[in-house]
Design an enzyme around this catalytic site. Structure first.
Site: not given
Ligand code: THU
Length: 141
Positions: A47, A49, A51, A53, A58, A60, A97, A100
């Site tokens: 993942n 990230e 700033a 959001y 993700c 996956e 999530c 994904c």
């Molecule tokens: N995240 C993933 O990488 N995969 C998922 O299936 C759920 C969430 C990441 C996104 C974000 O960087 C952090 O987890 C918190 O949501």
């Protein structure tokens, strides 16, 4: 569950390596995903990230992007392992999530996902169980 095979060991190792490169300064939730395609090739992602959001990616999704980049858009995903760790390095539950799940379903109808469920139990589930009646566009014919 088909866990503990050489193939799965390689996927766990790759997911762990990807997780170590995660960029998660806001959530502190470091995620790594590794997948095996129908050609037998392995691909991974972490993942990243932002700033801003909603721009976050993700793990996956990043792994799918890597697979498409390497093998083209006809690539099919057979198996995917996802691992998450907190800032302190503790292993955390991580079910993919909804977004994904949708994208994964589009790259492998029979795909199996390996993840730690909310109770911390290692589970293996087919995408069809995680996302029943997945959306798909009609075949253009
Ligand atoms: N995240 C993933 O990488 N995969 C998922 O299936 C759920 C969430 C990441 C996104 C974000 O960087 C952090 O987890 C918190 O949501």
């Amino acid at each position: 569950m088909n866990h503990g095979t050489d193939q799965d060991a390689a996927l766990f190792e790759l997911a762990e390596a990807a997780l170590r490169n995660a960029h998660a300064p806001y959530s502190g939730f470091h995620v790594g995903a590794a997948l095996r395609s129908d050609s037998g090739a392995l691909h991974s992602g972490c993942n990243v990230e932002s700033a801003a959001y909603p721009l976050t990616t993700c793990a996956e999704r990043a792994a799918i992007t890597a697979a498409v980049r390497a093998e083209g858009s006809r690539v099919r995903i057979v198996r995917l392992v996802v691992l998450a760790r907190g800032r302190d390095g503790q292993l955390l539950p991580a079910t993919p999530c909804g977004g994904c799940r949708q994208l994964l379903s589009e790259f492998g109808a029979g795909l199996e996902l390996v993840f730690h469920d909310p109770e911390g139990k290692l589970r293996c589930m087919p995408i069809g169980e995680l996302l029943p009646l997945a959306f798909g566009l009609p075949d253009p014919g």
